[in-house]
Design a protein around this motif. Sequence first.
Motif: not given
Length: 385
Positions: A181, A187, A246-247, A250, A253-254, A272
């Motif tokens: 994470r 971020t 982070p992108l 993310a 996760r999306v 991820t």
Amino acid sequence: MFYLRLVRGYRVVDLGRWLLTATAAAVVAAFLLRALGRALNDPPGAHSATARLLWCLPPLLAVAWFAAVAARALPAQRPDRIAGLTAAGAGPRRLRLLIAGEIALACALGALVTLLLFLVLRNDIAGPSLAPELGMGVPLPPAAPIALITLLPLVGGIAAACAVPNRETLPGSREPVGAERFGLVRTVTASLLTLAGTLTELYALRPAAAGDPRPLQLPAGLGHTSGALLGGWATAALGAALLTGPLLAAAGRVLALGRPSARRLLAGRGLTSTAPRLSAPLAVLAFTLAVVLTSVRHWVAPGAAGTGPLPAAEALLITGCAVAAVIARLTEVRATRRPVTATLLRLGSSPHLLVGAALLRWALAGLVVLATGGLTAALGSGMLS
């Protein structure tokens, strides 16, 4: 003798990594020796020698970056080799020194080959076009080439030693879950840097600022720019590089939101989990490609000042090191995911499902690199316009 015994067990990947490191070090050694040869021919009081040495700094950093990524990937690629050394009594510190010594040996070999070629060409073999580059006709100080050549294995070995993780456990152990994470502070900081840099450059490019002076002269014939444009671009580029990880997380996760299919779920969770390992090499690759493409676009523009072969050779070397670092990190990720892939296959997963998930995962990663690199390139084009 110990490293010669290790070479006997080299595979194609190991030999390729070793040869790539030696080749990159040989090219950087050629840049350093060229700077030395030009400095020998400079008249007394000239101040261009420092500038030529500074031109050698970006490729030197690129080789150090590739050496660090390759050294970090070695324990994951060859767990049997690391496990054998551990069973023989080599602790984490000794393993780190062994890997660093292997990288330093490759850099030393490449630098030594270039030095021998440099000395042979200085023996009245090179033509008149290469005479100024080699410093022919001027006595060569023995300490100067030795000091420059020693710099390569020293930098490569230190970078490799700092990159290898110091784990007290045996190879093959998994990293803690918390390492997957990205913190909220990072971020938000990366987003603010990107936004602040973009707004600063847009403000400097406003129509009312068309007549503002641009006193800063960029190297490699890239023209002039202002401090606001250069600072805004550098801030935005740093923020975009920090946003890569982070992108990636993310996007994974999306992709796994809602009721995903098996392919989407595997691709999202895989992206991820691998985002922390892929963020730095992909960020460096995106930044390098953006800078190189922006420079090439400026060089081929009508009316642009001509440049010599040195910037093009350095751009090619830096891009090659960035691509090789990404490939080395991908092999590391593949090696760490091998037990998970084997478990999925034993549970009845189709190979086509795993291939489709991998393609989807890398497609998303490519979109993230395209977004961050495209933003950096667009702002760089505005800075040079």
